[in-house]
Design a protein around this motif. Structure first.
Motif, PDB file in Angstrom:
ATOM      1  N   UNK A  12       3.947 -22.431  16.859  1.00  7.50           N
ATOM      2  CA  UNK A  12       4.631 -21.774  17.972  1.00  7.50           C
ATOM      3  C   UNK A  12       5.874 -21.092  17.427  1.00  7.50           C
ATOM      4  N   UNK A  13       6.079 -19.849  17.808  1.00  6.36           N
ATOM      5  CA  UNK A  13       7.223 -19.115  17.299  1.00  6.36           C
ATOM      6  C   UNK A  13       8.477 -19.272  18.135  1.00  6.36           C
ATOM      7  N   UNK A  14       8.320 -19.653  19.397  1.00  6.75           N
ATOM      8  CA  UNK A  14       9.460 -19.784  20.304  1.00  6.75           C
ATOM      9  C   UNK A  14       9.182 -20.869  21.323  1.00  6.75           C
ATOM     10  N   UNK A  15      10.207 -21.243  22.063  1.00  3.07           N
ATOM     11  CA  UNK A  15       9.988 -22.271  23.078  1.00  3.07           C
ATOM     12  C   UNK A  15       9.085 -21.754  24.191  1.00  3.07           C
ATOM     13  N   UNK A  16       9.077 -20.413  24.401  1.00  2.00           N
ATOM     14  CA  UNK A  16       8.155 -19.847  25.394  1.00  2.00           C
ATOM     15  C   UNK A  16       6.704 -20.093  24.987  1.00  2.00           C
ATOM     16  N   UNK A  17       6.430 -20.009  23.658  1.00  2.00           N
ATOM     17  CA  UNK A  17       5.081 -20.310  23.169  1.00  2.00           C
ATOM     18  C   UNK A  17       4.711 -21.761  23.475  1.00  2.00           C
ATOM     19  N   UNK A  18       5.673 -22.662  23.288  1.00  3.13           N
ATOM     20  CA  UNK A  18       5.428 -24.085  23.554  1.00  3.13           C
ATOM     21  C   UNK A  18       5.134 -24.294  25.038  1.00  3.13           C
ATOM     22  N   UNK A  19       5.908 -23.624  25.889  1.00  2.00           N
ATOM     23  CA  UNK A  19       5.681 -23.719  27.337  1.00  2.00           C
ATOM     24  C   UNK A  19       4.252 -23.298  27.668  1.00  2.00           C
ATOM     25  N   UNK A  40       8.620 -36.118  21.556  1.00  2.00           N
ATOM     26  CA  UNK A  40       9.154 -34.835  21.097  1.00  2.00           C
ATOM     27  C   UNK A  40       8.917 -34.614  19.605  1.00  2.00           C
ATOM     28  N   UNK A  41       9.151 -35.669  18.800  1.00  2.00           N
ATOM     29  CA  UNK A  41       8.997 -35.488  17.360  1.00  2.00           C
ATOM     30  C   UNK A  41       7.552 -35.201  16.964  1.00  2.00           C
ATOM     31  N   UNK A  42       6.608 -35.801  17.708  1.00  2.00           N
ATOM     32  CA  UNK A  42       5.194 -35.563  17.429  1.00  2.00           C
ATOM     33  C   UNK A  42       4.805 -34.136  17.787  1.00  2.00           C
ATOM     34  N   UNK A  43       5.277 -33.657  18.930  1.00  2.00           N
ATOM     35  CA  UNK A  43       5.011 -32.272  19.314  1.00  2.00           C
ATOM     36  C   UNK A  43       5.620 -31.298  18.317  1.00  2.00           C
ATOM     37  N   UNK A  44       6.842 -31.602  17.879  1.00  2.00           N
ATOM     38  CA  UNK A  44       7.516 -30.722  16.922  1.00  2.00           C
ATOM     39  C   UNK A  44       6.725 -30.630  15.613  1.00  2.00           C
ATOM     40  N   UNK A  45       6.202 -31.771  15.172  1.00  2.00           N
ATOM     41  CA  UNK A  45       5.410 -31.785  13.938  1.00  2.00           C
ATOM     42  C   UNK A  45       4.127 -30.981  14.094  1.00  2.00           C
ATOM     43  N   UNK A  46       3.424 -31.189  15.221  1.00  2.00           N
ATOM     44  CA  UNK A  46       2.162 -30.478  15.455  1.00  2.00           C
ATOM     45  C   UNK A  46       2.358 -28.969  15.512  1.00  2.00           C
ATOM     46  N   UNK A  47       3.475 -28.552  16.099  1.00  2.00           N
ATOM     47  CA  UNK A  47       3.695 -27.124  16.322  1.00  2.00           C
ATOM     48  C   UNK A  47       4.539 -26.467  15.229  1.00  2.00           C
ATOM     49  N   UNK A  48       5.076 -27.286  14.323  1.00  2.00           N
ATOM     50  CA  UNK A  48       5.860 -26.736  13.230  1.00  2.00           C
ATOM     51  C   UNK A  48       7.177 -26.135  13.672  1.00  2.00           C
ATOM     52  N   UNK A  49       7.795 -26.763  14.691  1.00  2.00           N
ATOM     53  CA  UNK A  49       9.072 -26.255  15.203  1.00  2.00           C
ATOM     54  C   UNK A  49      10.069 -27.407  15.284  1.00  2.00           C
ATOM     55  N   UNK A  50      11.284 -27.104  15.692  1.00  2.00           N
ATOM     56  CA  UNK A  50      12.327 -28.120  15.777  1.00  2.00           C
ATOM     57  C   UNK A  50      12.227 -28.901  17.083  1.00  2.00           C
ATOM     58  N   UNK A  51      12.778 -30.115  17.083  1.00  2.93           N
ATOM     59  CA  UNK A  51      12.804 -30.928  18.299  1.00  2.93           C
ATOM     60  C   UNK A  51      13.613 -30.269  19.421  1.00  2.93           C
ATOM     61  N   UNK A  52      14.766 -29.638  19.107  1.00  3.41           N
ATOM     62  CA  UNK A  52      15.504 -28.958  20.188  1.00  3.41           C
ATOM     63  C   UNK A  52      14.668 -27.895  20.898  1.00  3.41           C
ATOM     64  N   UNK A  53      13.810 -27.183  20.139  1.00  3.42           N
ATOM     65  CA  UNK A  53      12.961 -26.174  20.764  1.00  3.42           C
ATOM     66  C   UNK A  53      11.933 -26.837  21.683  1.00  3.42           C
ATOM     67  N   UNK A  54      11.374 -27.956  21.238  1.00  2.00           N
ATOM     68  CA  UNK A  54      10.437 -28.712  22.078  1.00  2.00           C
ATOM     69  C   UNK A  54      11.140 -29.200  23.337  1.00  2.00           C
ATOM     70  N   UNK A  55      12.351 -29.721  23.158  1.00  2.00           N
ATOM     71  CA  UNK A  55      13.106 -30.251  24.300  1.00  2.00           C
ATOM     72  C   UNK A  55      13.386 -29.158  25.331  1.00  2.00           C
ATOM     73  N   UNK A  56      13.693 -27.964  24.853  1.00  5.58           N
ATOM     74  CA  UNK A  56      13.956 -26.829  25.753  1.00  5.58           C
ATOM     75  C   UNK A  56      12.697 -26.458  26.526  1.00  5.58           C
ATOM     76  N   UNK A  57      11.553 -26.455  25.837  1.00  2.27           N
ATOM     77  CA  UNK A  57      10.284 -26.122  26.498  1.00  2.27           C
ATOM     78  C   UNK A  57       9.929 -27.163  27.551  1.00  2.27           C
ATOM     79  N   UNK A  58      10.121 -28.430  27.234  1.00  2.00           N
ATOM     80  CA  UNK A  58       9.817 -29.496  28.191  1.00  2.00           C
ATOM     81  C   UNK A  58      10.728 -29.400  29.414  1.00  2.00           C
ATOM     82  N   UNK A  59      11.985 -29.016  29.181  1.00  2.00           N
ATOM     83  CA  UNK A  59      12.933 -28.867  30.299  1.00  2.00           C
ATOM     84  C   UNK A  59      12.463 -27.772  31.257  1.00  2.00           C
TER      85      UNK A  59
END
Length: 247
Positions: A12-19, A40-59
């Motif tokens: 995923x290139x951006x948090x919008x991609x994660x959403x 969050x850490x598992x999602x970040x690993x699967x998607x190759x992005x940072x945890x803050x980006x995952x957290x933003x998408x989940x929010x």
């Protein structure tokens, strides 16, 4: 055994991609209502992005009503029933405060929708759903505070819509009742009796007796009365809400 969030590892290139990716898995029912997402850490690993980006998408997905957070033992991020989202109620409130919508607009829409919900409920409500409506009425009559009463009266309307077996009705009514509940809670210090709870019993009797036309008419009369009460307090609602925003 935990489900994989994706069939294969994706980037995923951006948090919008994660959403978009997580929303897709929810829509495809890979994750169903009540299922817990990976951490969050598992999602970040699967998607190759940072945890803050995952957290933003989940929010974002929580704000949109797709996910909810639960704390404590067994807590985490869970898929939420989108029909339970209260976002539409908040939007209606904002539009009314901004003077882009009126209480009459909302109540006129309810006059078109809710009588039909009651009519359909009289035709389609199951015995189990009738028992749930009866329990809601019983809870309403045994409340200790006005705030509790507001909750149960709102629940009655949304559940009648659910009994109509029309998902659009149920979803729309939940948003409308979310605002109505907010309206009454905002003005809870007033002595005005905005809502006539007794009319719920008449509506319920028509539904349980499988009298669709009577259910339609009784709900129509009920919403007409509610419209009159709410329109009379519209200016007061705007005043109180604006004051709350300033402080």
């Amino acid at each position: 055994m935990k489900k994989p969030i994706f069939a294969k590892k994706q980037k995923a290139g951006s948090f919008e991609d994660v959403v978009s990716l997580i929303k897709r898995e929810i829509l495809l029912k890979t994750y169903k209502v009540g299922d817990m997402l990976p951490r969050e850490e598992e999602l970040a690993t699967q998607l190759g992005i940072s945890r803050p980006m995952v957290r933003e998408a989940l929010a974002v997905l929580k704000t949109e009503g797709y996910l909810e957070a639960k704390r404590g033992v067994g807590g985490g991020t869970f898929v939420k029933d989108i029909l339970q989202s209260g976002q539409m109620g908040e939007l209606i409130s904002d539009l009314i405060v901004m003077d882009q919508m009126s209480i009459a607009d909302l109540c006129n829409a309810r006059l078109l929708l809710e009588p039909e919900c009651a009519r359909s409920a009289a035709l389609h409500a199951s015995p189990e759903e009738i028992r749930t409506l009866a329990k809601i009425l019983d809870n309403t009559s045994n409340v200790q505070t006005r705030m509790e009463a507001v909750g149960f009266t709102s629940e009655f309307h949304t559940y009648v819509a659910l009994c109509s077996k029309n998902v659009y009705f149920a979803m729309t009514l939940r948003g409308m009742m979310g605002f109505t509940r907010l309206f009454i809670e905002t003005l809870v210090d007033l002595n005005d009796d905005i809502h006539d709870d007794k009319s719920h019993e008449v509506i319920f009797d028509a539904i349980v007796s499988h009298k669709p036309q009577e259910a339609y008419e009784q709900m129509f009369v009920h919403i007409v009365g509610l419209k009159k009460s709410m329109c009379e307090l519209e200016d007061r609602f705007r005043e109180v809400t604006n004051n709350n925003l300033r402080y």
